[in-house]
Scaffold this active site. Sequence first.
Site, PDB file in Angstrom:
ATOM      1  N   ASP A   1       0.865  -1.187   0.000  1.00  0.00           N
ATOM      2  CA  ASP A   1       0.000   0.000   0.000  1.00  0.00           C
ATOM      3  C   ASP A   1       0.901   1.236   0.000  1.00  0.00           C
ATOM      4  O   ASP A   1       2.018   1.183   0.508  1.00  0.00           O
ATOM      5  CB  ASP A   1      -0.929   0.017   1.219  1.00  0.00           C
ATOM      6  CG  ASP A   1      -2.212   0.783   0.940  1.00  0.00           C
ATOM      7  OD1 ASP A   1      -3.260   0.150   0.768  1.00  0.00           O
ATOM      8  OD2 ASP A   1      -2.151   2.034   0.865  1.00  0.00           O
TER       9      ASP A   1
ATOM     10  N   LYS B   1      -0.995   3.073   7.107  1.00  0.00           N
ATOM     11  CA  LYS B   1      -1.590   1.731   7.053  1.00  0.00           C
ATOM     12  C   LYS B   1      -0.511   0.652   7.198  1.00  0.00           C
ATOM     13  O   LYS B   1      -0.641  -0.284   7.981  1.00  0.00           O
ATOM     14  CB  LYS B   1      -2.278   1.554   5.691  1.00  0.00           C
ATOM     15  CG  LYS B   1      -3.722   1.149   5.805  1.00  0.00           C
ATOM     16  CD  LYS B   1      -4.403   1.092   4.466  1.00  0.00           C
ATOM     17  CE  LYS B   1      -5.814   1.612   4.636  1.00  0.00           C
ATOM     18  NZ  LYS B   1      -6.640   1.517   3.460  1.00  0.00           N
TER      19      LYS B   1
ATOM     20  N   GLU C   1     -14.030  -9.227  -7.450  1.00  0.00           N
ATOM     21  CA  GLU C   1     -14.229  -9.730  -6.092  1.00  0.00           C
ATOM     22  C   GLU C   1     -15.690  -9.503  -5.672  1.00  0.00           C
ATOM     23  O   GLU C   1     -16.241  -8.441  -5.899  1.00  0.00           O
ATOM     24  CB  GLU C   1     -13.274  -9.003  -5.133  1.00  0.00           C
ATOM     25  CG  GLU C   1     -13.339  -9.480  -3.710  1.00  0.00           C
ATOM     26  CD  GLU C   1     -13.268 -11.002  -3.602  1.00  0.00           C
ATOM     27  OE1 GLU C   1     -12.296 -11.602  -4.094  1.00  0.00           O
ATOM     28  OE2 GLU C   1     -14.215 -11.596  -3.045  1.00  0.00           O
ATOM     29  N   PHE C   2     -16.272 -10.518  -5.024  1.00  0.00           N
ATOM     30  CA  PHE C   2     -17.676 -10.419  -4.627  1.00  0.00           C
ATOM     31  C   PHE C   2     -17.873 -10.427  -3.116  1.00  0.00           C
ATOM     32  O   PHE C   2     -18.996 -10.580  -2.641  1.00  0.00           O
ATOM     33  CB  PHE C   2     -18.479 -11.569  -5.260  1.00  0.00           C
ATOM     34  CG  PHE C   2     -18.476 -11.534  -6.760  1.00  0.00           C
ATOM     35  CD1 PHE C   2     -19.345 -10.706  -7.453  1.00  0.00           C
ATOM     36  CD2 PHE C   2     -17.580 -12.307  -7.487  1.00  0.00           C
ATOM     37  CE1 PHE C   2     -19.337 -10.654  -8.847  1.00  0.00           C
ATOM     38  CE2 PHE C   2     -17.559 -12.267  -8.875  1.00  0.00           C
ATOM     39  CZ  PHE C   2     -18.436 -11.436  -9.563  1.00  0.00           C
TER      40      PHE C   2
ATOM     41  N   GLY D   1     -35.631  -0.794   3.712  1.00  0.00           N
ATOM     42  CA  GLY D   1     -34.889   0.019   4.675  1.00  0.00           C
ATOM     43  C   GLY D   1     -34.619   1.414   4.158  1.00  0.00           C
ATOM     44  O   GLY D   1     -35.304   1.901   3.243  1.00  0.00           O
TER      45      GLY D   1
ATOM     46  N   CYS E   1     -19.553   0.061  -2.707  1.00  0.00           N
ATOM     47  CA  CYS E   1     -19.784  -0.714  -3.932  1.00  0.00           C
ATOM     48  C   CYS E   1     -21.047  -0.295  -4.678  1.00  0.00           C
ATOM     49  O   CYS E   1     -20.966   0.244  -5.777  1.00  0.00           O
ATOM     50  CB  CYS E   1     -19.824  -2.195  -3.603  1.00  0.00           C
ATOM     51  SG  CYS E   1     -18.197  -2.815  -3.167  1.00  0.00           S
TER      52      CYS E   1
HETATM   53  P1  NAD Z   1      -9.960   0.724   0.016  1.00  0.00           P
HETATM   54  O1  NAD Z   1     -10.004   2.184  -0.163  1.00  0.00           O
HETATM   55  O2  NAD Z   1     -10.292   0.132   1.351  1.00  0.00           O
HETATM   56  O3  NAD Z   1      -8.510   0.168  -0.380  1.00  0.00           O
HETATM   57  C1  NAD Z   1      -7.777   0.613  -1.485  1.00  0.00           C
HETATM   58  C2  NAD Z   1      -6.327   0.739  -1.060  1.00  0.00           C
HETATM   59  O4  NAD Z   1      -5.520   1.021  -2.185  1.00  0.00           O
HETATM   60  C3  NAD Z   1      -6.075   1.877  -0.061  1.00  0.00           C
HETATM   61  O5  NAD Z   1      -5.492   1.362   1.117  1.00  0.00           O
HETATM   62  C4  NAD Z   1      -5.116   2.813  -0.812  1.00  0.00           C
HETATM   63  O6  NAD Z   1      -4.183   3.433   0.045  1.00  0.00           O
HETATM   64  C5  NAD Z   1      -4.459   1.835  -1.770  1.00  0.00           C
HETATM   65  N1  NAD Z   1      -3.808   2.462  -2.930  1.00  0.00           N
HETATM   66  C6  NAD Z   1      -4.281   3.439  -3.756  1.00  0.00           C
HETATM   67  N2  NAD Z   1      -3.369   3.728  -4.698  1.00  0.00           N
HETATM   68  C7  NAD Z   1      -2.302   2.930  -4.476  1.00  0.00           C
HETATM   69  C8  NAD Z   1      -1.047   2.762  -5.115  1.00  0.00           C
HETATM   70  N3  NAD Z   1      -0.713   3.494  -6.168  1.00  0.00           N
HETATM   71  N4  NAD Z   1      -0.174   1.871  -4.622  1.00  0.00           N
HETATM   72  C9  NAD Z   1      -0.511   1.116  -3.541  1.00  0.00           C
HETATM   73  N5  NAD Z   1      -1.688   1.230  -2.885  1.00  0.00           N
HETATM   74  C10 NAD Z   1      -2.570   2.117  -3.355  1.00  0.00           C
HETATM   75  O7  NAD Z   1     -10.928   0.116  -1.102  1.00  0.00           O
HETATM   76  P2  NAD Z   1     -11.673  -1.308  -1.111  1.00  0.00           P
HETATM   77  O8  NAD Z   1     -12.968  -1.200  -0.407  1.00  0.00           O
HETATM   78  O9  NAD Z   1     -10.710  -2.362  -0.716  1.00  0.00           O
HETATM   79  O10 NAD Z   1     -12.005  -1.426  -2.660  1.00  0.00           O
HETATM   80  C11 NAD Z   1     -10.996  -1.676  -3.627  1.00  0.00           C
HETATM   81  C12 NAD Z   1     -11.652  -2.079  -4.933  1.00  0.00           C
HETATM   82  O11 NAD Z   1     -12.388  -3.300  -4.758  1.00  0.00           O
HETATM   83  C13 NAD Z   1     -12.659  -1.065  -5.462  1.00  0.00           C
HETATM   84  O12 NAD Z   1     -12.614  -1.086  -6.867  1.00  0.00           O
HETATM   85  C14 NAD Z   1     -13.992  -1.622  -4.982  1.00  0.00           C
HETATM   86  O13 NAD Z   1     -15.073  -1.222  -5.800  1.00  0.00           O
HETATM   87  C15 NAD Z   1     -13.763  -3.108  -5.111  1.00  0.00           C
HETATM   88  N6  NAD Z   1     -14.579  -3.918  -4.216  1.00  0.00           N
HETATM   89  C16 NAD Z   1     -14.817  -3.525  -2.938  1.00  0.00           C
HETATM   90  C17 NAD Z   1     -15.579  -4.341  -2.097  1.00  0.00           C
HETATM   91  C18 NAD Z   1     -15.865  -3.910  -0.688  1.00  0.00           C
HETATM   92  O14 NAD Z   1     -16.753  -4.510  -0.061  1.00  0.00           O
HETATM   93  N7  NAD Z   1     -15.179  -2.935  -0.133  1.00  0.00           N
HETATM   94  C19 NAD Z   1     -16.091  -5.557  -2.567  1.00  0.00           C
HETATM   95  C20 NAD Z   1     -15.811  -5.944  -3.867  1.00  0.00           C
HETATM   96  C21 NAD Z   1     -15.054  -5.122  -4.691  1.00  0.00           C
END
Ligand code: NAD
Length: 431
Positions: free
Chosen positions: A30, A35, A151-152, A253, A260
Site C-alpha cells: 500500500d 496503514k 471480487e464479490f 430500509g 460498492c
Molecule cells: P480501500 O479504499 O479500502 O482500499 C484501497 C487501497 O488502495 C487503499 O489502502 C489505498 O491506500 C491503496 N492504494 C491506492 N493507490 C495505491 C497505489 N498506487 N499503490 C498502492 N496502494 C494504493 O478500497 P476497497 O474497499 O478495498 O475497494 C478496492 C476495490 O475493490 C474497489 O474497486 C472496490 O469497488 C472493489 N470492491 C470492494 C468491495 C468492498 O466490499 N469494499 C467488494 C468488492 C469489490
Amino acid sequence: MNICIVGSGYVGLVSGACFADLGNRVICVDNDESKIKKLHKGIVPIYEPGLEEIIRRNVKARKLSFSMDLRQSVKKSEVIFICVGTPPKDNGEADLSFVETVAKEIAVSMPSYRLVVEKSTVPVNTGEWVENTIKVFNKRNIPFDVASNPEFLKEGSAIDDFMNPDRVVIGVKSKKAREILTELYRPLKAPIVVTDIKAAELIKHASNSFLAMKISFINSIANICDKLGTDVNEVARGIGLDKRIGDKFLNAGIGFGGFCFPKDLSAFIRIAEKAGYDFGILKEVESVNLDQKKMVLKKIEEMLWNLPGKTVGILGLAFKPNTDDIRYSPPLDIIELLKKEGVNVKAYDPAAMERTKEVFKKSVKFCKNPYEVAKDSDCLVIATEWNEFKELDFSKIKKLMRQPNIIDGRNIYDPAEMKKLGFKYTGIGRR
Ligand code: NAD
C-alpha cells in the site's frame, strides 16, 4: 505461489490474508504509510470480523508480509492483484487513475513473466487499457498477461465470502493465465466461471446493479405498503419464497450504501451511456435510493412536527452491520439532512464512531452507548441493523427519551410489541 496484492484496503487485505492462508506467500502493498506502519505493528487498520486472527497467523508463519515498495514486491511475485480504489468522479464514472499508476509501476518492475490481475471493480475495457499501459512502459518486452478476477466479498462477512464463494469469475485471454488462476483458486472448490476479460468486467457491474435493483424494488414496495397500511416484511416473505426470485436483498430500509453499490451503479450507467445505451432502469434504481433517505426525514417530521431545536438520536453509522465502513453510508446522509433542518443529532455505532467523528467533528454528539443516545431525544432512528440494537432494554430507553418516538429504518422490531411498550413506532413499509 508468490503473490503481490497492490492496495491493502477492505478487498486487498482480506484477499491477501486468505491467499496466504491457502498456502501462498503474499506481500500486501500500500502507498499509505500509516496503514503499512500499523500492519507492521500487528494493528489491522479496518474492522472486519476474523481478519486480525488470520493475519496474525499468516504473518507468524511468514506467509504474509506488508510493504510500501511496489517495485521490489513485483520482483518477488509471479501474480500481481490490483486491489486499489476506483472511486467515482463527479460525473459518476469510475476514476481509474490509481489503476493506471499501478500498471505503470508494474511495467517497469517486472523481471520476467508476470500475470497482472484486476480485482478492483473496473469498467469494461479497463483490461485493454491496463494491457496497453504495461506494453508502453515495458521497454524490455517482458512477457505478461492481464486478467480480470472481480471480487464479490461483502464487508462484515468478507473472510467467509472469500473462502466460500458462490463462484469465482476469471476473465482471461491466454491459456497460461487461465491455468495460473484456476490453480490458485482450486483449493476453494467453488464453481469457476471462465470468460473473456470484458465479460468478467461486466459480470461484476451487472451483479452489483442487479442487487441494488432488488433493494430499490423492495423499498418501492415498502413505500406502497406505507400508503396502503400493510406490512412489507410479509410481502417480501411471500415474494422471496419463490425460488426464481429468492429471499436475499429483499429487506426494505433506508437505502443501500457502502463503497460498492452506489458507485458501481453510477459507473455502470455511465458505461452503458458511453456504449450508446440508456440504462433507464438503473437510473430509477438510483433515484429511489436517494428518495429513501429523504423519506426518513419526512417520517421524522410527521412524528415531531417542527424540527428546529428537536433532538434526534441515530443508532448505527456504518452502512451495514459488522463493519466500520461509512463510505456512502445512508445514516450519514440522514444526519446531513437533519442538521440542515436545525436538528440536534446524537449518535452511536459499535464500530464506526471514530471514522464518523472525523466527518462531523463536534456538530454531532457522539455517545458511549444507545442509552446515552436515547437520553433526552425526541426520536430514535435505527439506521444500521447491528445485533446490539436488537437486544436493547426498551423500558429503560422509554424512560430516558423526551418523547418515545422510534423510526425503525431497518425493520428489526415488531411494530405491535413496540406499541405495547408505549412507543410511537414506524418502520419502513410497516407500522
Ligand atoms: P480501500 O479504499 O479500502 O482500499 C484501497 C487501497 O488502495 C487503499 O489502502 C489505498 O491506500 C491503496 N492504494 C491506492 N493507490 C495505491 C497505489 N498506487 N499503490 C498502492 N496502494 C494504493 O478500497 P476497497 O474497499 O478495498 O475497494 C478496492 C476495490 O475493490 C474497489 O474497486 C472496490 O469497488 C472493489 N470492491 C470492494 C468491495 C468492498 O466490499 N469494499 C467488494 C468488492 C469489490
